[in-house]
Design a protein around this motif. Structure first.
Motif, short mmCIF file in Angstrom:
data_model
loop_
_atom_site.label_atom_id
_atom_site.label_comp_id
_atom_site.label_asym_id
_atom_site.label_seq_id
_atom_site.Cartn_x
_atom_site.Cartn_y
_atom_site.Cartn_z
N TYR A 159 50.02 43.74 45.40
CA TYR A 159 50.32 44.33 44.10
C TYR A 159 50.19 45.84 44.14
CZ TYR A 159 49.58 45.91 39.34
OH TYR A 159 49.66 46.61 38.18
N SER A 160 51.17 46.50 43.54
CA SER A 160 51.15 47.96 43.47
C SER A 160 51.36 48.39 42.02
CB SER A 160 52.26 48.54 44.34
OG SER A 160 52.35 49.94 44.12
N PRO A 161 50.36 49.02 41.40
CA PRO A 161 50.52 49.44 40.00
C PRO A 161 51.60 50.51 39.82
CG PRO A 161 48.45 50.22 40.90
CD PRO A 161 49.07 49.36 41.94
N GLU A 162 52.01 51.16 40.88
CA GLU A 162 53.08 52.16 40.76
C GLU A 162 54.41 51.48 40.47
OE1 GLU A 162 51.03 52.26 43.63
OE2 GLU A 162 49.69 53.70 42.65
N LYS A 163 54.58 50.25 40.94
CA LYS A 163 55.85 49.54 40.73
C LYS A 163 55.94 48.98 39.31
CE LYS A 163 56.46 48.18 45.53
NZ LYS A 163 56.44 47.07 46.47
N ALA A 164 54.85 48.40 38.82
CA ALA A 164 54.86 47.79 37.49
C ALA A 164 53.42 47.61 37.02
CB ALA A 164 55.57 46.45 37.52
N PRO A 165 53.21 47.68 35.71
CA PRO A 165 51.86 47.39 35.19
C PRO A 165 51.47 45.95 35.51
CG PRO A 165 53.24 48.39 33.50
CD PRO A 165 54.13 48.09 34.66
N LEU A 166 50.18 45.70 35.55
CA LEU A 166 49.67 44.37 35.88
C LEU A 166 50.25 43.29 34.98
CD1 LEU A 166 47.69 42.62 37.53
CD2 LEU A 166 45.96 43.14 35.79
N GLU A 167 50.30 43.57 33.69
CA GLU A 167 50.81 42.61 32.72
C GLU A 167 52.27 42.23 33.01
OE1 GLU A 167 49.77 42.53 28.24
OE2 GLU A 167 51.45 43.88 28.51
N VAL A 168 53.06 43.21 33.30
CA VAL A 168 54.48 42.97 33.60
C VAL A 168 54.60 42.15 34.88
CG1 VAL A 168 56.63 44.12 34.26
CG2 VAL A 168 55.26 45.00 32.36
N TRP A 169 53.79 42.48 35.87
CA TRP A 169 53.80 41.75 37.13
C TRP A 169 53.43 40.28 36.91
CZ3 TRP A 169 49.50 40.50 40.65
CH2 TRP A 169 49.93 40.13 41.92
N LEU A 170 52.41 40.03 36.11
CA LEU A 170 51.98 38.66 35.82
C LEU A 170 53.09 37.87 35.12
CD1 LEU A 170 48.31 39.10 34.59
CD2 LEU A 170 49.07 37.82 36.57
N PHE A 171 53.74 38.47 34.14
CA PHE A 171 54.79 37.75 33.43
C PHE A 171 56.04 37.58 34.28
CE2 PHE A 171 52.05 38.61 29.84
CZ PHE A 171 52.05 37.35 29.25
N ALA A 172 56.28 38.47 35.21
CA ALA A 172 57.39 38.27 36.14
C ALA A 172 57.10 37.05 37.02
CB ALA A 172 57.61 39.52 36.98
N ILE A 173 55.86 36.91 37.46
CA ILE A 173 55.47 35.73 38.24
C ILE A 173 55.62 34.48 37.38
CG2 ILE A 173 53.52 34.56 39.35
CD1 ILE A 173 52.59 37.33 40.33
N ALA A 174 55.17 34.55 36.13
CA ALA A 174 55.29 33.40 35.22
C ALA A 174 56.75 33.02 35.02
CB ALA A 174 54.62 33.71 33.89
N ARG A 175 57.59 34.00 34.82
CA ARG A 175 59.02 33.71 34.64
C ARG A 175 59.59 33.01 35.88
NH1 ARG A 175 62.27 38.82 34.82
NH2 ARG A 175 61.87 38.41 36.98
N ASN A 176 59.22 33.48 37.06
CA ASN A 176 59.71 32.87 38.30
C ASN A 176 59.18 31.45 38.46
OD1 ASN A 176 61.16 35.13 38.94
ND2 ASN A 176 59.53 36.03 40.17
N VAL A 177 57.93 31.21 38.08
CA VAL A 177 57.36 29.86 38.18
C VAL A 177 58.12 28.91 37.25
CG1 VAL A 177 55.31 28.48 37.60
CG2 VAL A 177 55.08 30.53 39.00
N VAL A 178 58.43 29.36 36.03
CA VAL A 178 59.18 28.51 35.09
C VAL A 178 60.59 28.26 35.63
CG1 VAL A 178 60.19 28.41 32.77
CG2 VAL A 178 57.83 29.18 33.08
N ASN A 179 61.23 29.29 36.16
CA ASN A 179 62.57 29.10 36.72
C ASN A 179 62.54 28.12 37.89
OD1 ASN A 179 63.67 30.83 34.85
ND2 ASN A 179 63.64 32.61 36.20
N ASP A 180 61.53 28.22 38.75
CA ASP A 180 61.38 27.27 39.86
C ASP A 180 61.19 25.85 39.33
OD1 ASP A 180 61.61 29.34 41.64
OD2 ASP A 180 59.46 29.46 42.09
N TYR A 181 60.41 25.73 38.26
CA TYR A 181 60.18 24.41 37.66
C TYR A 181 61.50 23.80 37.20
CZ TYR A 181 59.15 21.16 33.88
OH TYR A 181 59.16 20.07 33.05
N TYR A 182 62.32 24.57 36.51
CA TYR A 182 63.59 24.03 36.03
C TYR A 182 64.54 23.72 37.18
CZ TYR A 182 62.56 24.47 31.11
OH TYR A 182 62.01 24.29 29.87
N ARG A 183 64.51 24.55 38.22
CA ARG A 183 65.36 24.26 39.39
C ARG A 183 64.93 22.95 40.04
NH1 ARG A 183 64.24 29.29 41.65
NH2 ARG A 183 65.17 30.67 40.17
#
Length: 187
Positions: free
Chosen positions: A67-91
């Motif tokens: 994780y690099s805070p320069e790329k994205a805030p922690l919160e945004v990074w966590l929700f990006a992971i959550a979005r990917n987990v949900v997308n994987d679930y639907y796939r």
């Protein structure tokens, strides 16, 4: 706990690798409810949302050193992971179409009166039907806004859209939902 307070903990973990479990516990306790709410909006099943939220934090734990805070805030990074987990679930769900017992378990469990359960079920069904009229993008933004309680700027960072585009999509989505449902009292 605010993200600003968590960042030194994360940086300290990455740099010094000390008190890792304690620091991750702080991140978990701060974000679990919001991550769970976001996922619950997307999957409509409490048990599945709990499982997927657990997966989000497992992935977060495993990817924390990168994780690099320069790329994205922690919160945004966590929700990006959550979005990917949900997308994987639907796939994976599209590949394996089995009958899910989760929905039935939700109906059976609980301590409410039967009439309350029926009314709540009818309200949830109407809301689910209304949400089904939205596109995948619109549902995702609604979940990020009302499930995860993110601001439009944060949603823009998670989705890669502009903040104004997020606002327009939210406005149009809410208008569609209002047309489908009628009014809040109609629920």
């Amino acid at each position: 706990m605010q993200e600003r307070a968590l960042l030194p903990l994360i940086h300290g973990r990455i740099q010094a690798n000390t008190e890792t479990e304690l620091e991750f516990t702080a991140v978990f306790e701060t974000y679990y409810t919001r991550i769970f709410n976001y996922i619950a909006y997307r999957v409509n099943c409490r048990y599945t949302a709990e499982d997927l939220a657990s997966q989000v934090f497992e992935k977060t734990w495993s990817k924390l050193p990168g994780y690099s805070p320069e790329k994205a805030p922690l919160e945004v990074w966590l929700f990006a992971i959550a979005r990917n987990v949900v997308n994987d679930y639907y796939r994976s769900r599209a590949r394996n179409r089995f009958f899910s017992l989760d929905a039935i378990r939700e109906l059976v469990s609980g301590k409410k009166e039967p009439e309350d359960l029926i009314l709540e079920g009818e309200r949830n069904d109407r809301l689910k039907l209304a949400l089904d009229t939205l596109s995948e993008k619109e549902r995702n933004i609604i979940a990020l806004k009302f499930g995860a309680d993110l601001k439009n700027t944060e949603i823009a960072l998670v989705t890669g859209m502009t903040e104004s585009n997020v606002g327009v999509i939210l406005y149009r989505s809410m208008r569609k939902l209002k047309t489908e449902i009628g009014s809040v009292e109609g629920l």
